[in-house]
Design a protein around this motif. Structure first.
Motif, PDB file in Angstrom:
ATOM      1  N   ASN A   1       0.783  -1.236   0.000  1.00  0.00           N
ATOM      2  CA  ASN A   1       0.000   0.000   0.000  1.00  0.00           C
ATOM      3  C   ASN A   1       0.813   1.282   0.000  1.00  0.00           C
ATOM      4  O   ASN A   1       0.266   2.350  -0.289  1.00  0.00           O
ATOM      5  CB  ASN A   1      -0.970  -0.005   1.181  1.00  0.00           C
ATOM      6  N   THR A   2       2.090   1.208   0.334  1.00  0.00           N
ATOM      7  CA  THR A   2       2.899   2.431   0.354  1.00  0.00           C
ATOM      8  C   THR A   2       4.040   2.408  -0.643  1.00  0.00           C
ATOM      9  O   THR A   2       4.611   3.452  -0.942  1.00  0.00           O
ATOM     10  CB  THR A   2       3.523   2.672   1.752  1.00  0.00           C
ATOM     11  N   GLY A   3       4.401   1.218  -1.107  1.00  0.00           N
ATOM     12  CA  GLY A   3       5.544   1.103  -2.004  1.00  0.00           C
ATOM     13  C   GLY A   3       6.879   1.083  -1.285  1.00  0.00           C
ATOM     14  O   GLY A   3       7.925   1.008  -1.917  1.00  0.00           O
ATOM     15  N   ALA A   4       6.858   1.158   0.042  1.00  0.00           N
ATOM     16  CA  ALA A   4       8.100   1.118   0.810  1.00  0.00           C
ATOM     17  C   ALA A   4       8.704  -0.279   0.717  1.00  0.00           C
ATOM     18  O   ALA A   4       7.990  -1.274   0.784  1.00  0.00           O
ATOM     19  CB  ALA A   4       7.838   1.465   2.272  1.00  0.00           C
ATOM     20  N   PRO A   5      10.015  -0.371   0.559  1.00  0.00           N
ATOM     21  CA  PRO A   5      10.641  -1.689   0.539  1.00  0.00           C
ATOM     22  C   PRO A   5      10.548  -2.351   1.917  1.00  0.00           C
ATOM     23  O   PRO A   5      10.592  -1.666   2.945  1.00  0.00           O
ATOM     24  CB  PRO A   5      12.090  -1.410   0.164  1.00  0.00           C
ATOM     25  N   ALA A   6      10.413  -3.658   1.923  1.00  0.00           N
ATOM     26  CA  ALA A   6      10.245  -4.398   3.180  1.00  0.00           C
ATOM     27  C   ALA A   6      11.366  -4.127   4.178  1.00  0.00           C
ATOM     28  O   ALA A   6      11.120  -4.046   5.384  1.00  0.00           O
ATOM     29  CB  ALA A   6      10.145  -5.896   2.891  1.00  0.00           C
ATOM     30  N   GLU A   7      12.576  -3.943   3.666  1.00  0.00           N
ATOM     31  CA  GLU A   7      13.702  -3.721   4.583  1.00  0.00           C
ATOM     32  C   GLU A   7      13.654  -2.362   5.267  1.00  0.00           C
ATOM     33  O   GLU A   7      14.415  -2.097   6.197  1.00  0.00           O
ATOM     34  CB  GLU A   7      15.050  -3.903   3.863  1.00  0.00           C
ATOM     35  N   HIS A   8      12.715  -1.510   4.856  1.00  0.00           N
ATOM     36  CA  HIS A   8      12.546  -0.208   5.515  1.00  0.00           C
ATOM     37  C   HIS A   8      11.358  -0.182   6.470  1.00  0.00           C
ATOM     38  O   HIS A   8      11.110   0.838   7.116  1.00  0.00           O
ATOM     39  CB  HIS A   8      12.367   0.899   4.471  1.00  0.00           C
ATOM     40  N   VAL A   9      10.634  -1.283   6.564  1.00  0.00           N
ATOM     41  CA  VAL A   9       9.458  -1.356   7.444  1.00  0.00           C
ATOM     42  C   VAL A   9       9.908  -1.836   8.821  1.00  0.00           C
ATOM     43  O   VAL A   9      10.493  -2.910   8.955  1.00  0.00           O
ATOM     44  CB  VAL A   9       8.383  -2.299   6.870  1.00  0.00           C
ATOM     45  N   HIS A  10       9.631  -1.025   9.832  1.00  0.00           N
ATOM     46  CA  HIS A  10       9.979  -1.358  11.212  1.00  0.00           C
ATOM     47  C   HIS A  10       8.691  -1.622  11.983  1.00  0.00           C
ATOM     48  O   HIS A  10       7.733  -0.847  11.889  1.00  0.00           O
ATOM     49  CB  HIS A  10      10.737  -0.200  11.867  1.00  0.00           C
ATOM     50  N   ILE A  11       8.689  -2.697  12.759  1.00  0.00           N
ATOM     51  CA  ILE A  11       7.504  -3.052  13.550  1.00  0.00           C
ATOM     52  C   ILE A  11       7.938  -3.288  14.992  1.00  0.00           C
ATOM     53  O   ILE A  11       8.887  -4.026  15.252  1.00  0.00           O
ATOM     54  CB  ILE A  11       6.817  -4.312  12.990  1.00  0.00           C
ATOM     55  N   VAL A  12       7.221  -2.663  15.907  1.00  0.00           N
ATOM     56  CA  VAL A  12       7.465  -2.845  17.339  1.00  0.00           C
ATOM     57  C   VAL A  12       6.243  -3.534  17.928  1.00  0.00           C
ATOM     58  O   VAL A  12       5.120  -3.031  17.816  1.00  0.00           O
ATOM     59  CB  VAL A  12       7.693  -1.486  18.040  1.00  0.00           C
ATOM     60  N   LEU A  13       6.452  -4.686  18.545  1.00  0.00           N
ATOM     61  CA  LEU A  13       5.371  -5.406  19.219  1.00  0.00           C
ATOM     62  C   LEU A  13       5.491  -5.173  20.716  1.00  0.00           C
ATOM     63  O   LEU A  13       6.541  -5.414  21.309  1.00  0.00           O
ATOM     64  CB  LEU A  13       5.468  -6.914  18.949  1.00  0.00           C
ATOM     65  N   ASN A  14       4.420  -4.685  21.313  1.00  0.00           N
ATOM     66  CA  ASN A  14       4.371  -4.495  22.757  1.00  0.00           C
ATOM     67  C   ASN A  14       3.308  -5.436  23.308  1.00  0.00           C
ATOM     68  O   ASN A  14       2.113  -5.235  23.081  1.00  0.00           O
ATOM     69  CB  ASN A  14       4.026  -3.048  23.111  1.00  0.00           C
ATOM     70  N   GLU A  15       3.769  -6.463  24.003  1.00  0.00           N
ATOM     71  CA  GLU A  15       2.837  -7.411  24.599  1.00  0.00           C
ATOM     72  C   GLU A  15       2.566  -6.998  26.049  1.00  0.00           C
ATOM     73  O   GLU A  15       3.482  -6.847  26.843  1.00  0.00           O
ATOM     74  CB  GLU A  15       3.408  -8.824  24.564  1.00  0.00           C
ATOM     75  N   MET A  16       1.285  -6.823  26.341  1.00  0.00           N
ATOM     76  CA  MET A  16       0.880  -6.403  27.683  1.00  0.00           C
ATOM     77  C   MET A  16       0.436  -7.604  28.502  1.00  0.00           C
ATOM     78  O   MET A  16      -0.199  -8.511  27.980  1.00  0.00           O
ATOM     79  CB  MET A  16      -0.281  -5.410  27.586  1.00  0.00           C
ATOM     80  N   GLN A  17       0.738  -7.563  29.772  1.00  0.00           N
ATOM     81  CA  GLN A  17       0.230  -8.586  30.680  1.00  0.00           C
ATOM     82  C   GLN A  17      -1.264  -8.370  30.860  1.00  0.00           C
ATOM     83  O   GLN A  17      -1.748  -7.232  30.859  1.00  0.00           O
ATOM     84  CB  GLN A  17       0.931  -8.495  32.030  1.00  0.00           C
ATOM     85  N   THR A  18      -1.999  -9.462  31.011  1.00  0.00           N
ATOM     86  CA  THR A  18      -3.453  -9.338  31.120  1.00  0.00           C
ATOM     87  C   THR A  18      -3.887  -8.631  32.403  1.00  0.00           C
ATOM     88  O   THR A  18      -4.997  -8.114  32.469  1.00  0.00           O
ATOM     89  CB  THR A  18      -4.130 -10.712  31.039  1.00  0.00           C
TER      90      THR A  18
END
Length: 61
Positions: A31-48
């Motif tokens: 959807n953006t045309g950005a190369p995969a190597e430029h995509v940064h993802i941060v996962l924050n897992e919360m305790q229930t």
């Protein structure tokens, strides 16, 4: 450089998190045309017991 923050409750298997980041990366590149190597993802897992909806902790549900 797209930067995605994903907040989710703990409890998913490593394979599920791996698939999640792959799918999100694919959607962003599509959807953006950005190369995969430029995509940064941060996962924050919360305790229930650190997350509540309607005054009720998720750990109490």
């Amino acid at each position: 450089m797209p930067l995605v923050h994903i907040e989710l409750l703990e409890g998913r298997k490593p394979e599920q998190l791996k698939q999640l980041v792959q799918d999100v990366t694919a959607a962003i590149t599509k959807n953006t045309g950005a190369p995969a190597e430029h995509v940064h993802i941060v996962l924050n897992e919360m305790q229930t017991d650190h997350y509540a909806v309607g005054g009720v902790l998720k750990s109490d549900q």
